[in-house]
Each structure stands twice: as C-alpha cells, then as structure tokens.
Design a protein around this motif. Structure first.
Motif, mmCIF file in Angstrom:
data_model
loop_
_atom_site.group_PDB
_atom_site.id
_atom_site.type_symbol
_atom_site.label_atom_id
_atom_site.label_comp_id
_atom_site.label_asym_id
_atom_site.label_seq_id
_atom_site.Cartn_x
_atom_site.Cartn_y
_atom_site.Cartn_z
ATOM 1 N N ARG A 47 0.844 -1.056 0.145
ATOM 2 C CA ARG A 47 -0.177 0.035 -0.032
ATOM 3 C C ARG A 47 0.893 1.426 -0.027
ATOM 4 N NH1 ARG A 47 -4.878 2.458 -1.345
ATOM 5 N NH2 ARG A 47 -5.476 3.922 0.787
ATOM 6 N N ILE A 85 3.612 2.950 11.486
ATOM 7 C CA ILE A 85 3.019 1.792 11.035
ATOM 8 C C ILE A 85 3.974 0.610 11.670
ATOM 9 C CG2 ILE A 85 2.495 0.138 9.221
ATOM 10 C CD1 ILE A 85 0.299 2.383 9.559
ATOM 11 N N GLN A 139 -5.669 -1.083 12.180
ATOM 12 C CA GLN A 139 -5.249 0.221 12.082
ATOM 13 C C GLN A 139 -4.202 0.456 10.869
ATOM 14 O OE1 GLN A 139 -6.548 2.403 14.277
ATOM 15 N NE2 GLN A 139 -5.493 4.152 13.343
ATOM 16 N N THR A 140 -3.484 -0.564 10.674
ATOM 17 C CA THR A 140 -2.464 -0.400 9.641
ATOM 18 C C THR A 140 -3.441 -0.324 8.164
ATOM 19 O OG1 THR A 140 -0.804 -1.850 10.538
ATOM 20 C CG2 THR A 140 -0.808 -1.972 7.850
ATOM 21 N N HIS A 141 -4.538 -1.097 8.164
ATOM 22 C CA HIS A 141 -5.342 -1.269 6.793
ATOM 23 C C HIS A 141 -6.248 0.105 6.981
ATOM 24 C CE1 HIS A 141 -4.262 -5.386 6.825
ATOM 25 N NE2 HIS A 141 -4.810 -5.729 5.574
ATOM 26 N N GLY A 142 -6.513 0.980 8.061
ATOM 27 C CA GLY A 142 -7.202 2.244 7.747
ATOM 28 C C GLY A 142 -8.656 1.665 7.779
ATOM 29 N N GLY A 143 -9.368 2.196 6.635
ATOM 30 C CA GLY A 143 -10.958 2.213 6.541
ATOM 31 C C GLY A 143 -10.897 0.575 5.870
ATOM 32 N N ASN A 144 -10.054 0.071 5.297
ATOM 33 C CA ASN A 144 -10.174 -1.501 4.733
ATOM 34 C C ASN A 144 -10.302 -2.230 6.056
ATOM 35 O OD1 ASN A 144 -10.281 -0.631 2.071
ATOM 36 N ND2 ASN A 144 -8.090 -0.758 1.828
#
Length: 384
Positions: free
Chosen positions: A268, A281, A336-341
């Motif tokens: 990402r 991160i 948290q690393t994926h954010g909204g995903n």
C-alpha cells in the motif's frame, strides 16, 4: 533447552497448514458472519487424524500430547481459520475423558471424537456463579440407580454441534468448609429435559453460545465420570489444557493478522512509498510481533509441563494471559494498518478481533489470572 523444533512438530505444522489453507480467512469470515459452524474444516482435519491427535491410539487418536494439539490450534488459526471447539471438545473433554472416563465411556466416545465425527462440549459456567466454581447451583442427586440433574448453565459453546456434554454439578457439601462437592457427568445432547436456548452475541463467530436448562434430566449411573465428589479436582485436568490451547489459538490469530498487515503495509503506497516505511506503522507491528513470539514461548512451556504431569497451572494461566493480550494488540494493529479497509469484510480482520477479544475474557478472565499470579506466584494475600 533446545529451541530447534523437532522434525515431527515441523511436519505437524506443515500438514495442518496444508489442510487448512484451502479454507482460510475468507472461509472463516463467511461462516463467522453467518454464525455457521466450520464443519468442512473440522472434518478435513479429523480425516487426517488431527482433531484427536492427543487422544490415545487405542481409541483411534494420534497418541500425542497437548503440545501437538496446541500446534494444530495454532496452525489452523495462523491460516485465518481458528477453531474454538478444539479448546472444548479436543482439549477439555478429550483430556478429561482420557484421564478419568470409564472404559465404557472411552470406547463409546473417544473414537468418534478422534475422527472428528463427534463433539463433546463442556458445561460449567452459570449465570450467578461466574468464576466462583464453588457457587455452582446445578445439582445431581441420586434416585435409585439413576442421577437426576437440575439447574442452569450459561455461555456454553457449540451445543448445537455437540453429541454430548460434560456437565459439572453439585453432588454434596463439604461439612468443614460449606463449599459444594462437585462431580462430572457425561450427558447426551438429546437427553429428555435438557433445553438449549441460543444466547445471541454481537461478535462474529462460527460457534454459537447457549443457555442450558436441566429440568430433572435423568442419567444412568454410568454417566458419572471418575469419582463422585472429586469433580473439582478432575476438572482442572481439562481447564489447564483449555487455557493452553486458547493461548495457541491466540498465537495463531496474531500471526495471521500480522502477516496480513505486513503484506498490506508493503504494497500500500499513499505518499510515494509503502506505508510500512513509516515508523508509525512499522513499530506497532514490530511490537505486536515481539509480544506474539513471547506468548508462543510460554504456551509451549505450559504444554510441555502438562504433558509431563508437572504442575502447569501458573504457566497455563500466564500463557493464556500473554497470548490473549498479544492477539488483541496484533489484530488491533492490523486493523489500524489497513485504515478504513480494516473494517471491510473483504479483509476479514473484524471476526479475528471477535475471537481474540473473547479469549481475553474466557475461559478465565485476565483479572482472575492476575489474582492467581498475585496469590500463588507472589504470595500476596488473597483478594477475592
């Protein structure tokens, strides 16, 4: 101390991972969100002898120990498909029946359990007793050649999948202490008078929870497991394995979540470089990795002690505490690393948070573990 994994254990890890991989995270998420059992994976592992790896060979099992069962728990979770009933049917019920069951009980139940064709769940928790086992109010009384079981159990996992239950019931009172004397009973799931009501939970899990009502359930004398009034001592031969295999599942969940997060953080790119290059991160994931590795060591120690008949209570509690804390932190860091995903069904992280968070509460809460260590390890005054 030899930290090199022996070839047999490495082979178990590889074989279980190969069997479970075709199911994996997407399969688990689909079943968890529909609250449907992961029957196909259970049966696939059973056909290859891994569900009953800790059951004696004479009853169709693998003849191995809790160490090997913990590997099965960890590796299925590490591909994204943790199996909660491995804690209950294989660990608690398998260990208790192997140690204390009569020959008749062993012959009747262990082969089917070892093959993954039958499940025996465990019923101890009650709504008014919580962690205080001495306050259990479900009773079993003698009536001629039969036992009559009456009471309520609460938050019992997998009753809809079970062929039988091991039930902890009060069979007397200690005159010196006033505390209940407990016994264990093997109760067919279709017994007349046994009513199971599903207990809705918000966490996405394949396994359902139930409230059980025993309305004068009549049992033959052969249903008693081990000795009458010795259930409190006997039950801990199952509870330590439950805590150890619960820890192993948490280790596997943490491994899976961190692998997904590391892959996402490597690919990402938002500001021209992969997000994993940023310490905000990277450090969170690295910290979670360290905590999972430490929990894995304590889990292995606890299983080693249990398999050798040494006192394992402290290690089992510490392993469960460390692994549940580490798994929750690892899944949270992955989300948290994926954010909204991280909230997306596609990425399958929220169901993993559900089981990790559950295992932080059960089979013994983190607070009761801290009480145990304070009292038994540090010699502090009892706090409850």
């Amino acid at each position: 101390m030899d930290f090199k994994e022996n070839p047999d254990h490495a082979a178990i890890r590889e074989a279980v991972a190969q069997i479970a991989a075709p199911y994996g995270g997407a399969y688990y998420t689909e079943h968890a969100e529909r609250h449907e059992p992961t029957t196909e994976l259970w049966q696939a592992l059973g056909r290859q002898g891994f569900i009953g790896i800790n059951i004696p060979e004479e009853f169709g099992g693998g003849g191995a120990g809790l160490t090997e069962l913990a590997l099965v728990c960890e590796e299925t979770a590490a591909v994204g498909a943790p199996l909660l009933l491995l804690l209950v049917s294989s660990a608690i019920s398998g260990e208790v029946l192997t140690r204390y069951g009569s020959e008749r009980q062993k012959k009747a139940w262990l082969p089917g359990m070892a093959a993954g064709q039958r499940k025996v769940v465990f019923a101890i928790t009650e709504p008014d007793a919580g962690s205080n086992t001495h306050q259990l109010s479900t009773t079993a009384r003698r009536d001629g050649d039969e036992w009559v079981l009456r009471g309520t159990k609460y938050y019992i996992s997998g009753v809809d999948e079970a062929d039988a239950l091991i039930v902890v019931a009060r069979t007397g009172t200690d005159p010196a202490s006033g505390q209940g004397r407990m016994s264990l009973f093997l109760v067919p799931a279709d017994s007349p008078g046994l009513v199971a009501n599903e207990l809705p939970v918000s966490a996405s899990l394949p396994e359902k929870q139930f409230t059980l009502f025993f309305d004068d359930v009549r049992l033959s004398s052969a249903s008693l497991i081990g000795e009458q009034d010795e259930g409190f001592r006997q039950v801990f031969h199952g509870l330590n394995p439950e805590r150890i295999t619960g820890a192993a599942i948490c280790v596997g969940v943490g491994r899976y979540a961190l692998a997904r997060a590391a892959s996402y953080a490597t690919t990402r790119s938002v500001w021209g470089t992969p997000i994993g290059t940023h310490q905000g991160i990277a450090h969170a994931l690295a910290k979670a990795k360290i905590e999972i590795d430490l929990a894995a060591l304590m889990t292995a120690k606890a299983a080693w002690l249990h398999d050798r008949g040494r006192p394992a209570g402290e290690a089992a509690n510490e392993a469960k505490y460390a692994a549940a804390e580490a798994a929750c932190a690892a899944v949270d860091a992955a989300i948290q690393t994926h954010g909204g995903n991280g909230m997306s069904t596609e990425y399958g992280l929220i169901p993993l948070w559900g089981i990790a968070r559950l295992l932080r509460i059960a089979p013994v809460s983190r607070e009761m573990v801290l009480n145990y260590v304070a009292q038994h390890s540090l010699g502090l005054p009892r706090s409850y």
